[in-house]
Scaffold this active site. Structure first.
Site, mmCIF file in Angstrom:
data_model
loop_
_atom_site.group_PDB
_atom_site.id
_atom_site.type_symbol
_atom_site.label_atom_id
_atom_site.label_comp_id
_atom_site.label_asym_id
_atom_site.label_seq_id
_atom_site.Cartn_x
_atom_site.Cartn_y
_atom_site.Cartn_z
ATOM 1 N N GLU A 112 -41.530 -21.194 -11.543
ATOM 2 C CA GLU A 112 -42.885 -20.800 -11.137
ATOM 3 C C GLU A 112 -43.823 -21.879 -11.651
ATOM 4 O O GLU A 112 -44.131 -21.914 -12.842
ATOM 5 C CB GLU A 112 -43.275 -19.470 -11.782
ATOM 6 C CG GLU A 112 -42.287 -18.333 -11.586
ATOM 7 C CD GLU A 112 -42.707 -17.103 -12.401
ATOM 8 O OE1 GLU A 112 -43.834 -16.632 -12.246
ATOM 9 O OE2 GLU A 112 -41.886 -16.646 -13.223
ATOM 10 N N ARG A 151 -39.482 -18.984 -20.598
ATOM 11 C CA ARG A 151 -40.935 -19.033 -20.377
ATOM 12 C C ARG A 151 -41.667 -20.190 -21.055
ATOM 13 O O ARG A 151 -42.862 -20.360 -20.855
ATOM 14 C CB ARG A 151 -41.554 -17.706 -20.841
ATOM 15 C CG ARG A 151 -41.102 -16.529 -20.003
ATOM 16 C CD ARG A 151 -41.600 -15.204 -20.553
ATOM 17 N NE ARG A 151 -43.052 -15.104 -20.591
ATOM 18 C CZ ARG A 151 -43.820 -14.730 -19.572
ATOM 19 N NH1 ARG A 151 -43.270 -14.433 -18.409
ATOM 20 N NH2 ARG A 151 -45.134 -14.669 -19.704
ATOM 21 N N GLU A 183 -47.259 -23.394 -12.181
ATOM 22 C CA GLU A 183 -48.687 -23.103 -12.147
ATOM 23 C C GLU A 183 -49.490 -24.407 -12.170
ATOM 24 O O GLU A 183 -49.029 -25.411 -12.699
ATOM 25 C CB GLU A 183 -49.066 -22.236 -13.350
ATOM 26 C CG GLU A 183 -48.358 -20.881 -13.327
ATOM 27 C CD GLU A 183 -48.562 -20.049 -14.584
ATOM 28 O OE1 GLU A 183 -48.397 -18.826 -14.492
ATOM 29 O OE2 GLU A 183 -48.868 -20.613 -15.655
ATOM 30 N N ARG A 191 -43.854 -10.097 -22.485
ATOM 31 C CA ARG A 191 -44.180 -11.441 -22.027
ATOM 32 C C ARG A 191 -44.540 -12.405 -23.159
ATOM 33 O O ARG A 191 -44.916 -13.545 -22.909
ATOM 34 C CB ARG A 191 -45.300 -11.397 -20.994
ATOM 35 C CG ARG A 191 -44.820 -10.926 -19.658
ATOM 36 C CD ARG A 191 -45.937 -10.587 -18.704
ATOM 37 N NE ARG A 191 -45.442 -9.708 -17.664
ATOM 38 C CZ ARG A 191 -44.923 -10.116 -16.518
ATOM 39 N NH1 ARG A 191 -44.847 -11.375 -16.249
ATOM 40 N NH2 ARG A 191 -44.451 -9.261 -15.638
ATOM 41 N N GLU A 240 -35.279 -15.381 -17.443
ATOM 42 C CA GLU A 240 -36.479 -16.199 -17.261
ATOM 43 C C GLU A 240 -36.822 -16.886 -18.577
ATOM 44 O O GLU A 240 -37.120 -16.220 -19.565
ATOM 45 C CB GLU A 240 -37.650 -15.312 -16.813
ATOM 46 C CG GLU A 240 -38.965 -16.053 -16.651
ATOM 47 C CD GLU A 240 -40.169 -15.120 -16.468
ATOM 48 O OE1 GLU A 240 -40.174 -14.006 -17.034
ATOM 49 O OE2 GLU A 240 -41.109 -15.519 -15.761
ATOM 50 N N HIS A 283 -42.317 -21.167 -15.786
ATOM 51 C CA HIS A 283 -41.222 -20.249 -16.119
ATOM 52 C C HIS A 283 -40.048 -20.600 -15.224
ATOM 53 O O HIS A 283 -40.242 -20.861 -14.041
ATOM 54 C CB HIS A 283 -41.631 -18.796 -15.848
ATOM 55 C CG HIS A 283 -42.863 -18.376 -16.598
ATOM 56 N ND1 HIS A 283 -43.576 -17.245 -16.299
ATOM 57 C CD2 HIS A 283 -43.495 -18.957 -17.658
ATOM 58 C CE1 HIS A 283 -44.604 -17.133 -17.132
ATOM 59 N NE2 HIS A 283 -44.575 -18.155 -17.961
ATOM 60 N N GLU A 300 -54.038 -17.376 -10.350
ATOM 61 C CA GLU A 300 -53.483 -17.067 -11.675
ATOM 62 C C GLU A 300 -54.575 -16.583 -12.637
ATOM 63 O O GLU A 300 -55.739 -16.480 -12.271
ATOM 64 C CB GLU A 300 -52.740 -18.284 -12.248
ATOM 65 C CG GLU A 300 -51.206 -18.125 -12.270
ATOM 66 C CD GLU A 300 -50.709 -16.909 -13.051
ATOM 67 O OE1 GLU A 300 -51.443 -16.330 -13.861
ATOM 68 O OE2 GLU A 300 -49.536 -16.529 -12.846
ATOM 69 N N GLU A 346 -50.771 -20.285 -8.453
ATOM 70 C CA GLU A 346 -49.302 -20.321 -8.521
ATOM 71 C C GLU A 346 -48.748 -20.085 -7.121
ATOM 72 O O GLU A 346 -49.254 -19.244 -6.378
ATOM 73 C CB GLU A 346 -48.805 -19.229 -9.479
ATOM 74 C CG GLU A 346 -47.298 -19.115 -9.549
ATOM 75 C CD GLU A 346 -46.842 -18.148 -10.645
ATOM 76 O OE1 GLU A 346 -47.446 -18.132 -11.726
ATOM 77 O OE2 GLU A 346 -45.873 -17.413 -10.403
ATOM 78 N N ASP A 393 -36.124 -53.857 -9.579
ATOM 79 C CA ASP A 393 -36.199 -54.339 -10.958
ATOM 80 C C ASP A 393 -36.363 -53.149 -11.905
ATOM 81 O O ASP A 393 -37.443 -52.585 -12.023
ATOM 82 C CB ASP A 393 -37.392 -55.296 -11.078
ATOM 83 C CG ASP A 393 -37.653 -55.701 -12.521
ATOM 84 O OD1 ASP A 393 -36.781 -55.433 -13.387
ATOM 85 O OD2 ASP A 393 -38.714 -56.279 -12.780
HETATM 86 N N1 GLN Z 1 -49.950 -19.173 -17.678
HETATM 87 C C1 GLN Z 1 -49.003 -18.489 -18.515
HETATM 88 C C2 GLN Z 1 -48.150 -19.512 -19.267
HETATM 89 O O1 GLN Z 1 -48.678 -20.392 -19.772
HETATM 90 C C3 GLN Z 1 -48.159 -17.515 -17.712
HETATM 91 C C4 GLN Z 1 -48.962 -16.439 -17.070
HETATM 92 C C5 GLN Z 1 -48.169 -15.615 -16.104
HETATM 93 O O2 GLN Z 1 -47.449 -16.121 -15.271
HETATM 94 N N2 GLN Z 1 -48.287 -14.328 -16.150
HETATM 95 O O3 GLN Z 1 -46.954 -19.443 -19.363
HETATM 96 MG MG MG Z 2 -45.322 -15.766 -11.579
HETATM 97 MG MG MG Z 3 -47.666 -17.237 -13.506
HETATM 98 MG MG MG Z 4 -42.930 -15.513 -14.783
#
Ligand code: GLN
Ligand code: MG
Ligand code: MG
Ligand code: MG
Length: 441
Positions: free
Chosen positions: A130, A332, A132, A310, A330, A239, A183, A190, A52
């Site tokens: 990745e 993010r 987390e 980053r 990547e 990421h 992490e 992670e 359903d």
């Molecule tokens: N936790 C971080 C984020 O929110 C990433 C940190 C890392 O992987 N270096 O994206």
């Molecule tokens: Mg990583």
């Molecule tokens: Mg990370």
């Molecule tokens: Mg990364």
């Protein structure tokens, strides 16, 4: 590893499987599952299993609620976390209409369509997320279990045995793991998976989340993919590393270009940047997602790309400069509480749009964007991501690209669902307000 229905039927006999779980997701990526007994399986491969649809979020239609789950035999696996005596297995399903046509709100179908589109251009898309997560004492209490930080080893990292167990379970399900670590935030972890083709990886992301939660439960704790559970600490991101291969070669690699980035890679990045605002409601789909996307926590806020930086939205990792297979981009901003099928769909669509339309790539921004002021933003032409679920939902609503990629039904339902969530949040009276206003007003 099964290739077809006969392989699955044989495996069910050989391993004395007791139940087979049929898995699919609703439009927000929540896992839905029902169990069948082995005697029903042959029939399920021939006719599918009806259910359903009207009770599944985002699947509701006015005239018709009958839907059919068709098991994909290539996804058959024994569930590692269930008893191994008379084991339980699972298969991912495609959701179809009773007439056999694909159901337009099936996330897996949406993703397959965009992967097909890439394939028509000769591309195979690879994804490496990745994911987390935090480990807490219970689902109702975000109490941390250790005070470890990035790469901390035991005894600061108290979840070594939980991660070890998760990795063994992932491997038992045929999922290749590259590495794992504590992490940045306390009690945050992670585990990184080896990249794979899109559909495999979206299925794998679902399995990963189930295994992480199940194994945490066995260890007496609670695992969460909530994007920002702790104020003042890093949130949990997903990421996503992406590359396109053509004729067995990485199309993002060109040894003769600066930084080995091919013209296709540059156009793909520029597609991600140009459409970032439109896709963020899918890659970051909760009110809470936008509490992670704030300055100072390694999560992106501004729309820019970089090689090392980053704080940028898109990064081109340079661990192995010039190495063909490792060349990738990547993204993010996504978080692990996204629907992986739709999240991968929208980022791939944005990247392909960049290639198809031949977008020009802006210059990379290697300075820390969080240290910049308005004048620098203007100079670099840097724009910000939507700051709330409301802004993101409006961007999604007005996006022609997203309408095209998600289809009318899913697009409309998603926007509607997110605006309802926003309204609930907007009208809710929070602890913040009680603490701040009640004593003084
Ligand atoms: N936790 C971080 C984020 O929110 C990433 C940190 C890392 O992987 N270096 O994206
Ligand atoms: Mg990583
Ligand atoms: Mg990370
Ligand atoms: Mg990364």
């Amino acid at each position: 590893n099964c290739k077809n229905a006969d392989d699955v039927l044989k495996a069910v006999k050989d391993y004395n499987v007791s139940f087979i779980q049929f898995w699919f997701v609703d439009i927000l990526g929540t896992l839905k599952s029902f169990q069948i007994t082995p005697s029903e399986l042959e029939n399920a491969f021939e006719e599918g299993m009806g259910f359903d649809g009207s009770s599944i979020l985002g699947f509701t239609r006015i005239h018709e609620s009958d839907m059919v789950a068709w098991p994909d035999p290539t996804t058959f696996q024994i569930c590692s976390w269930r008893p191994l005596d008379r084991p339980v297995a699972r298969v991912f399903c495609d959701v179809k209409n009773p007439d056999g046509t694909p159901y337009e709100a099936d996330s897996r179908y949406i993703f397959k369509s965009i992967l097909d589109k890439a394939a028509q251009k000769g591309y195979t898309a690879y994804f490496g997320p990745e994911l987390e997560f935090f480990l807490f004492s219970s689902p109702t209490n975000p109490e941390i279990l250790d005070v470890g930080g990035y790469f901390d080893a035991p005894p600061l990292d108290l979840a070594n045995d939980v991660r070890r167990d998760i990795i063994f379970n992932l491997q038992a399900m045929g999922i290749a793991v590259e590495y794992s670590h504590h992490e940045v935030a306390p009690s945050q972890h992670e585990i990184d998976l080896r990249y794979a083709d899109g559909l495999t990886m979206a299925d794998t992301a679902i399995t990963y989340k189930v295994i992480v939660k199940e194994i945490a439960r066995k260890h007496g704790c609670y695992a969460t993919f909530m994007p920002k559970p702790l104020f003042g600490e890093n949130g949990s991101g997903m990421h996503v590393h992406q590359s396109l291969f053509k004729n067995g070669k990485n199309a993002f690699f060109d040894g003769s270009e600066k930084n080995s980035l091919s013209a296709e890679a540059r156009a793909y990045i520029s597609g991600l940047l140009k459409h970032a605002k439109e896709i963020v409601c899918v890659t970051n789909q909760w009110v809470n997602s936008y509490k992670r996307l704030v300055p100072g926590y390694e999560a992106p806020v501004y729309i820019a790309w970089a090689q090392r930086n980053r704080s940028a939205l898109v990064r081109v990792p340079l661990y192995k400069p010039g190495k063909e297979a490792a060349t990738r981009v990547e993204l993010r901003n996504p978080d692990p509480a996204a629907n992986p099928y739709l999240a991968f769909s929208v980022m791939l669509a944005a990247g392909l749009e960049g290639i198809e339309k031949g977008y020009d790539l802006q210059n990379p921004v290697e300075e820390n964007i969080f240290d910049m002021g308005p004048a620098d933003f203007a100079k670099h032409g840097i724009d910000a991501l939507p700051g709330s679920l409301y802004e993101a939902a409006m961007e999604l609503k007005n996006s022609e690209l997203m309408k095209r990629v998600l289809g009318d039904h899913l697009h409309t339902n998603l926007v509607e669902n997110k605006l309802i969530e926003w309204d609930q949040y907007r009208t809710h009276v929070s602890d913040f307000e009680i603490e701040k206003y009640l004593p003084v007003l």
